[in-house]
Design an enzyme around this catalytic site. Structure first.
Site, PDB file in Angstrom:
ATOM      1  N   LYS A  14       0.829  -1.207   0.000  1.00  0.00           N
ATOM      2  CA  LYS A  14       0.000   0.000   0.000  1.00  0.00           C
ATOM      3  C   LYS A  14       0.865   1.259   0.000  1.00  0.00           C
ATOM      4  CE  LYS A  14      -4.017  -2.213   2.100  1.00  0.00           C
ATOM      5  NZ  LYS A  14      -4.936  -2.282   3.263  1.00  0.00           N
ATOM      6  N   ASP A  72      10.378   5.691   6.067  1.00  0.00           N
ATOM      7  CA  ASP A  72       9.801   5.154   7.289  1.00  0.00           C
ATOM      8  C   ASP A  72       8.772   6.159   7.763  1.00  0.00           C
ATOM      9  OD1 ASP A  72       9.618   3.065   9.179  1.00  0.00           O
ATOM     10  OD2 ASP A  72      10.706   4.277  10.650  1.00  0.00           O
ATOM     11  N   PHE A 156      -5.347   3.225   4.739  1.00  0.00           N
ATOM     12  CA  PHE A 156      -4.924   2.030   5.459  1.00  0.00           C
ATOM     13  C   PHE A 156      -4.298   2.464   6.780  1.00  0.00           C
ATOM     14  CE2 PHE A 156      -1.464   3.398   2.731  1.00  0.00           C
ATOM     15  CZ  PHE A 156      -0.327   3.291   3.524  1.00  0.00           C
TER      16      PHE A 156
END
Length: 204
Positions: A14, A72, A156
């Site tokens: 995703k 990240d 998500f």
């Protein structure tokens, strides 16, 4: 001469999909780790988002011999002293899912009144050359509030609970077009884009 491909250094499909969509207008030749059978999983042992992004980019680049963009990202909640932070993906344990992470987040915030549920998404990105040298970095943030109930079917992770203040909507409600403008990932990519275009932009 064609530019080299840029490898998007994430195993999260995703996240990779969002990065592909964000970079599509610039015609940068892209590969994902799914395209490279030899790709490895890099342990996120850094103490910050920036350290993890650089670690993932440099380690994967040396292993593959490619340019790699590592990133990240996660959620930081002020009332939880910045948690889940770098542990956002595995907040509820090694076998964490989006559902279990969100359930734990709501449990931790159960006694926190809505005005104090401030939070921000953060994304650190790092670009490594094939030798493992980091040549560019960036960081983007998006501030909001954590709702007590989910809303919206898109996105998500923590998106159904993360309300963007300016819109009074969650990321899951706003959809990919608006998220591509406001999100932490989009803001981080905009910062590092000049470095990417200098290396990967196709010749006229």
């Amino acid at each position: 001469m064609s530019p080299p491909p840029l490898v998007l250094g994430t195993h999260n499909r995703k996240k990779a999909g969002e990065l592909v969509d964000l970079l599509a207008p610039w015609r940068i030749p892209l590969l994902t780790l799914a395209d490279l059978p030899g790709a490895i999983t890099v342990d996120e042992t850094g103490a910050s988002f920036a350290e993890n992004a650089a670690l993932k980019a440099a380690t994967q680049a040396r292993h593959l011999g490619h340019w790699v963009l590592g990133e990240d990202s996660g959620l930081c909640v002020d009332a939880l002293n910045g948690a889940p932070g770098i542990y956002s993906a595995r907040f509820s344990g090694p076998e964490a899912t989006d559902q279990s992470n969100n359930l734990l987040l709501q449990d931790r915030l159960r006694e926190v009144p809505p005005p104090q549920r401030t939070a921000y998404y953060i994304c650190s990105a790092a670009l490594s050359d094939p030798t493992g040298k980091i040549v560019a970095t960036s960081e983007g943030r998006c501030h909001g509030l954590i709702r007590s109930a989910p809303s919206g079917g898109g996105g998500f992770g923590y998106d159904p609970y993360f309300e963007v203040r300016e819109y009074h909507r969650t990321f899951a409600e706003l959809g990919p077009v608006v998220k591509a403008v406001l999100s932490h990932r989009a803001r981080s990519l905009r910062q590092i884009l000049p470095a990417l275009l200098a290396i990967f932009s196709p010749s006229p």
